[in-house]
Design an enzyme around this catalytic site. Structure first.
Site, short mmCIF file in Angstrom:
data_model
loop_
_atom_site.label_atom_id
_atom_site.label_comp_id
_atom_site.label_asym_id
_atom_site.label_seq_id
_atom_site.Cartn_x
_atom_site.Cartn_y
_atom_site.Cartn_z
N ASP A 71 0.82 -1.21 0.00
CA ASP A 71 0.00 0.00 0.00
C ASP A 71 0.85 1.26 0.00
OD1 ASP A 71 -2.00 1.89 0.39
OD2 ASP A 71 -2.25 1.43 2.51
N ASP A 128 -2.15 5.84 -5.19
CA ASP A 128 -2.41 4.99 -4.03
C ASP A 128 -2.75 3.57 -4.48
OD1 ASP A 128 -3.09 3.81 -1.66
OD2 ASP A 128 -4.58 5.29 -1.07
#
Length: 513
Positions: A108, A295
Site C-alpha cells: 500500500d 495509491d
C-alpha cells in the site's frame, strides 16, 4: 433505470480462499514480487455496508488522509482508512521471523507501516481466520513493546511494536519494526483476503515514527536503485494479478517513456495535476491546479464531488438526489448566473448571495444553523450543504457558459447534475448495456493527457442478468491548501504503469503493456 444494489447473503462471508503467490529474482538486479488479485465479490460489499453504515465509509476514506493536521501528533496514532477494495485486492506474500512465518499483505503506497495479526490477538474474531505471528517461534525476534493504534472510521487495529527480520522474495530486511495487531475490526477483516498491510509511503506518516520497510531495503543495500514500480493486470480473464518490482522497473510492463512529476509533499506520493477532461472537453475545475495521490491500496478514483458529479452525469450514473442542491438552483440559480455574466469573482459569488462566507481565498460555510418552522416542520434555514451546493453550481455554470449554452439550458443542466450527485457511500450505478457508448475521462499530469475508457473506469460485478455496474468515481472533498485532491487508485494504475522514485522524489506514469 432498473438499477439496484441487492442485499448480500451473510452465508458467503467465509467462502473466499487465499492464493499462494510467486516471487522471482533475476540477474538484472530487480526483485519481482508476483501479485494476486481478487475481484469484487458480494462479501466485500456486505462488509462495506455493515461496517460503514453507508455514509461512514466515505468519511473514513477521507479521514485516512488526515489533511487537517500532522499525523501522529500527541500519540502513536494514525488515521488510515481501510480501502474500499471494489474491483480487486492486489496482494503478495512476505515472511516475518526466522524461519519465515508467511503472511499475505496489501502493498500500500497510501500508508507506511507494516502490520500483521499477532497470536496475542485473543478477542477479535478476524484473527482466527488469518495467519498470526508467533514471536516465540522466531530466533531473530526482538521485543519492543511500544503500543500502537491505527484508527479507522469503523473501528481500529491496535497492538504493539515488535522487531524481526522480514523476507520479501529472496531478500531479508533485518531488524524491521512492525506492529503485532491484537485487535481488529470485525466484519471488515473477517472477509478480507489479506492478513495485513505493508505500507510503501513516506516515514512522515508512519505510526510511531517507525522506519518503513522500503527505507530499510534501501538503507541495507538490498535493492539496485531507490525505485519501485507497479504493474497491475486489469485483464479479468487472467488470474495473474500483476507484479511489484523493487529496485527499478521491468520494460516488459510498459510502452514508451514515463511522464514524471515531482512529489510535492512527502507523506503520501502526492503530486500536482492539471484539469480533468470529459469526452475530451475540460471540466474547468482543476484549471488552477489540483493535487493527486497515487495509491495502490485504493481501488477506485476519488476526487472533488463537483467534477465527479459532472462525470456521473456524462456517463448516466444514478446517485441520490440532493435536495439542498436543487434548492440552491431553484432559489439562487439565476442570481448566480447573472453574477457570472457580469464577470464577478467566481469564488466570491456564494458569499455574495449569502450561502457562504469568503475567507480571502475561497468560500466557506457560513455556519448558519437550520431553523425548523414549527408550523409545517420544514427547514427554512441554511446549512453547510447549501454552501457546498452553491460552489458546485458556480463551477457547473462556468463550464456551460464557456460553451455558449443558453441560460435555460444551463439551469436545466445544473438541475440534472444535482440528480447525479453520488450516493451516501460515494458510489453511483450505471446501466451495464451502455458502457460502450460512454465518454472517455482523462487526467492531465505533467502536461500530458492520460485517458481512461469506460471499460477501464466502470466496475462490473457479477454476470448475466444479475450483473451490476458501478461508476469508478467517488466524491472526495479536501479543501485548500491541501486540496482539491484526487486519489488515483488501482483503476488508474492498472492502465498506467507507475514508478515510485524515492531517490529523485518523483512519480512516473506510462501506458501499461
Amino acid at each position: 433505470m432498473g438499477i439496484r444494489f441487492g442485499a448480500f447473503a451473510l452465508t458467503f462471508l467465509l467462502s473466499s480462499l487465499l492464493y499462494s503467490l510467486a516471487f522471482s529474482a533475476s540477474n538484472d538486479g530487480l526483485l519481482r514480487i508476483g501479485l494476486k488479485k481478487l475481484k469484487l465479490d458480494h462479501n466485500n460489499g456486505l462488509a462495506a455496508r455493515l461496517e460503514s453504515k453507508e455514509a461512514k465509509d466515505l468519511r473514513a476514506s477521507i479521514r485516512k488522509y488526515n489533511f487537517r493536521g500532522k499525523l501522529g501528533d500527541g500519540s502513536d496514532t494514525d488515521i488510515v482508512a481501510l480501502k474500499n477494495y471494489m474491483d480487486a485486492q492486489y496482494f503478495g506474500e512476505i515472511g516475518v521471523g526466522t524461519p519465515p512465518q508467511k503472511f499475505t499483505v496489501i502493498f500500500d503506497t497510501g500508508s507506511s507501516n507494516l502490520w500483521v495479526p499477532s497470536t496475542k490477538c485473543y478477542f477479535s474474531v478476524p484473527c482466527y481466520f488469518h495467519s498470526k505471528y508467533k514471536s516465540s517461534e522466531s530466533s531473530t525476534y526482538k521485543k519492543n513493546g511500544k503500543t500502537a493504534a491505527i484508527r479507522y472510521g469503523t473501528g481500529a487495529i491496535s497492538g504493539f511494536f515488535s522487531e524481526d527480520n522480514v523476507k520479501i522474495g529472496d531478500i531479508v530486511v533485518k531488524r524491521q519494526e512492525f506492529i503485532e495487531a491484537t485487535r481488529e475490526p470485525s466484519v471488515t477483516f473477517l472477509v478480507a483476503k489479506f492478513d495485513g498491510i505493508l505500507g510503501l509511503g513516506f516515514k512522515e506518516i508512519s505510526v510511531g515514527n517507525a522506519t518503513p520497510v522500503w527505507y530499510n531495503m534501501v538503507k541495507q543495500g538490498l535493492v539496485k536503485e531507490p525505485v519501485f514500480s507497479f504493474w497491475l493486470n486489469r485483464n479479468v480473464e487472467e488470474e495473474e494479478g500483476g507484479e511489484l518490482v523493487f529496485g527499478g522497473m521491468d520494460p516488459n510492463h510498459f510502452k514508451g517513456k514515463h511522464t514524471y512529476v515531482p512529489v510535492t509533499q512527502k507523506g503520501y506520493w502526492q503530486f500536482d495535476m492539471g484539469d480533468v477532461l470529459i469526452d475530451g472537453k475540460e471540466s474547468g475545475y482543476c484549471n488552477g491546479g489540483c493535487s493527486a495521490i497515487a495509491d495502490s491500496g485504493t481501488s477506485l478514483l476519488a476526487g472533488p464531488t463537483t467534477v465527479v458529479t459532472m462525470i456521473n452525469h456524462a456517463i448516466g450514473a444514478v446517485g441520490v438526489v440532493s435536495q439542498e442542491c436543487k434548492a440552491v438552483v431553484e432559489q439562487y440559480g439565476q442570481t448566480i448566473m447573472d453574477l457570472l455574466l457580469t464577470e464577478a469573482h467566481p469564488k466570491k459569488i456564494c458569499s455574495q448571495v449569502g450561502l457562504c462566507t469568503f475567507d480571502g481565498t475561497r468560500g466557506v460555510s457560513a455556519g448558519i444553523e437550520s431553523v425548523v418552522d414549527e408550523k409545517d416542520g420544514r427547514s427554512s434555514g441554511l446549512g453547510d450543504a447549501m454552501c457546498s451546493a452553491c460552489e458546485m453550481a458556480v463551477v457547473w455554470m462556468q463550464n456551460q457558459l464557456r460553451r455558449n449554452q443558453t441560460q435555460d439550458r444551463i439551469l436545466n443542466y445544473v438541475n440534472e447534475l444535482c440528480e447525479r450527485l453520488p450516493s451516501p457511500m460515494g458510489q453511483s450505478a450505471v446501466e451495464c448495456g451502455s458502457i460502450s457508448s460512454m465518454p472517455s475521462v482523462s487526467f492531465t499530469i505533467g502536461g500530458k493527457i492520460f485517458d481512461l475508457s469506460p471499460h477501464e473506469y466502470i466496475l462490473k460485478v457479477g454476470e448475466g442478468a444479475a450483473a451490476q455496474c458501478i461508476s469508478g468515481f467517488m466524491g472526495l472533498d479536501i479543501p485548500p491548501p491541501r486540496g482539491p485532491l484526487w486519489i488515483l487508485g488501482d483503476m488508474f494504475m492498472g492502465r498506467y504503469h507507475t514508478v515510485f522514485d524515492s531517490g529523485k522524489l518523483r512519480v512516473g506514469f506510462a501506458e501499461a503493456a
